[in-house]
Design a protein around this motif. Sequence first.
Motif, mmCIF file in Angstrom:
data_model
loop_
_atom_site.group_PDB
_atom_site.id
_atom_site.type_symbol
_atom_site.label_atom_id
_atom_site.label_comp_id
_atom_site.label_asym_id
_atom_site.label_seq_id
_atom_site.Cartn_x
_atom_site.Cartn_y
_atom_site.Cartn_z
ATOM 1 N N ALA A 79 0.856 -1.182 0.000
ATOM 2 C CA ALA A 79 0.000 0.000 0.000
ATOM 3 C C ALA A 79 0.894 1.235 0.000
ATOM 4 N N HIS A 80 0.340 2.354 -0.368
ATOM 5 C CA HIS A 80 1.109 3.592 -0.348
ATOM 6 C C HIS A 80 1.337 3.991 1.113
ATOM 7 N N ALA A 81 2.587 4.253 1.453
ATOM 8 C CA ALA A 81 2.932 4.495 2.847
ATOM 9 C C ALA A 81 2.372 5.811 3.371
ATOM 10 N N SER A 82 1.991 6.719 2.487
ATOM 11 C CA SER A 82 1.437 7.996 2.925
ATOM 12 C C SER A 82 -0.056 8.088 2.657
ATOM 13 N N ALA A 83 -0.482 7.652 1.477
ATOM 14 C CA ALA A 83 -1.887 7.806 1.101
ATOM 15 C C ALA A 83 -2.807 6.797 1.766
ATOM 16 N N ALA A 84 -2.294 5.577 2.035
ATOM 17 C CA ALA A 84 -3.165 4.541 2.625
ATOM 18 C C ALA A 84 -2.356 3.582 3.489
ATOM 19 N N PRO A 85 -1.645 4.064 4.509
ATOM 20 C CA PRO A 85 -0.821 3.167 5.322
ATOM 21 C C PRO A 85 -1.624 2.097 6.046
ATOM 22 N N GLU A 86 -2.895 2.427 6.399
ATOM 23 C CA GLU A 86 -3.713 1.451 7.127
ATOM 24 C C GLU A 86 -4.129 0.278 6.256
ATOM 25 N N ARG A 87 -3.990 0.422 4.956
ATOM 26 C CA ARG A 87 -4.348 -0.664 4.034
ATOM 27 C C ARG A 87 -3.210 -1.653 3.840
ATOM 28 N N GLY A 88 -2.032 -1.301 4.271
ATOM 29 C CA GLY A 88 -0.869 -2.155 4.060
ATOM 30 C C GLY A 88 -0.644 -3.149 5.184
ATOM 31 N N ARG A 89 0.066 -4.220 4.850
ATOM 32 C CA ARG A 89 0.486 -5.213 5.827
ATOM 33 C C ARG A 89 1.989 -5.431 5.606
ATOM 34 N N ASN A 90 2.776 -4.982 6.558
ATOM 35 C CA ASN A 90 4.217 -4.850 6.359
ATOM 36 C C ASN A 90 4.963 -6.171 6.598
ATOM 37 N N ALA A 91 5.309 -6.850 5.516
ATOM 38 C CA ALA A 91 6.032 -8.124 5.624
ATOM 39 C C ALA A 91 7.454 -7.912 6.114
ATOM 40 N N LEU A 92 8.063 -6.786 5.730
ATOM 41 C CA LEU A 92 9.430 -6.497 6.187
ATOM 42 C C LEU A 92 9.462 -6.355 7.705
ATOM 43 N N ALA A 93 8.486 -5.643 8.262
ATOM 44 C CA ALA A 93 8.448 -5.459 9.710
ATOM 45 C C ALA A 93 8.277 -6.798 10.431
ATOM 46 N N ALA A 94 7.448 -7.674 9.879
ATOM 47 C CA ALA A 94 7.244 -8.992 10.494
ATOM 48 C C ALA A 94 8.533 -9.808 10.459
ATOM 49 N N ALA A 95 9.225 -9.774 9.327
ATOM 50 C CA ALA A 95 10.476 -10.520 9.214
ATOM 51 C C ALA A 95 11.543 -9.962 10.136
#
Length: 272
Positions: A79-95
Amino acid sequence: MPFPTDWAPRSYGWTPSRNPRARRTAPTGPAGRAPRAPIRDWSSGSPPRGPASWQSWSATAPARCGAFGWRARFTGEAAHASAAPERGRNALAAAAQATLALLGMTRFATSDTRVNVGTFQAGGGANIIPAHAELTYEVRARANEVLDELNRRAGDIVEGAARMYGVTADSLRYGQAATSVPDPLALRAVEEAAATVPAVTRYLGRASAAGGSDDAHSMITTVQAAGGVGAYLMVGARSVDVPHHHRRFDFDERALGIATDLLEAVFRGSGA
């Protein structure tokens, strides 16, 4: 391990009749070969400290570490980190969370253990929440029961990190090695063989495993379960005082010939 049918007996052992090396005339080493020059050497992958000395020896390790190697793939939602951060699921953060938790795992008082994360791949643009990440890790332990428990806990960490960030994690086991304990009969065979190889100047019946792993132990345990005997034999050959995988790591190739002579002496002496 069967011998080739074209090997002919001699008074000092068995010599392959088609082997050009067998035509050497000085029967002072295994199968009539000339003795190899001793080299600077140590056992079980752990170098001696202090001034360099030129000698060689063999050692059988009671058990190295068993190991599991895993590749974990995390899948989220971009997802766009500024326009729709709540729509994203961060795989990098989980790893990343899984990496830190794996490296911080509680160790065991009952067994020597190792944990490492070796690779980490993820990303895209700085303005995009990453949807994919992958890491590889391994767990090691000297005791098989501890290894199994350590492996289970590592798997829980990966799954837990994925749930924390609302992503999925798929794990693929790409490697495994057990531990083994040498049989006294095999140890005696190695000790007797070492005494016949001039380049082996010191024999250690038991040696530290230095945390390494080898899938040969899986074969040894299988043979032992079927009623056979086995032992893990090591002939050290490191030529510089740095650990394995270091950029300056090297080994003395002359140890290859010494190891060949020693293994040959083991099999001939044991009547295999």
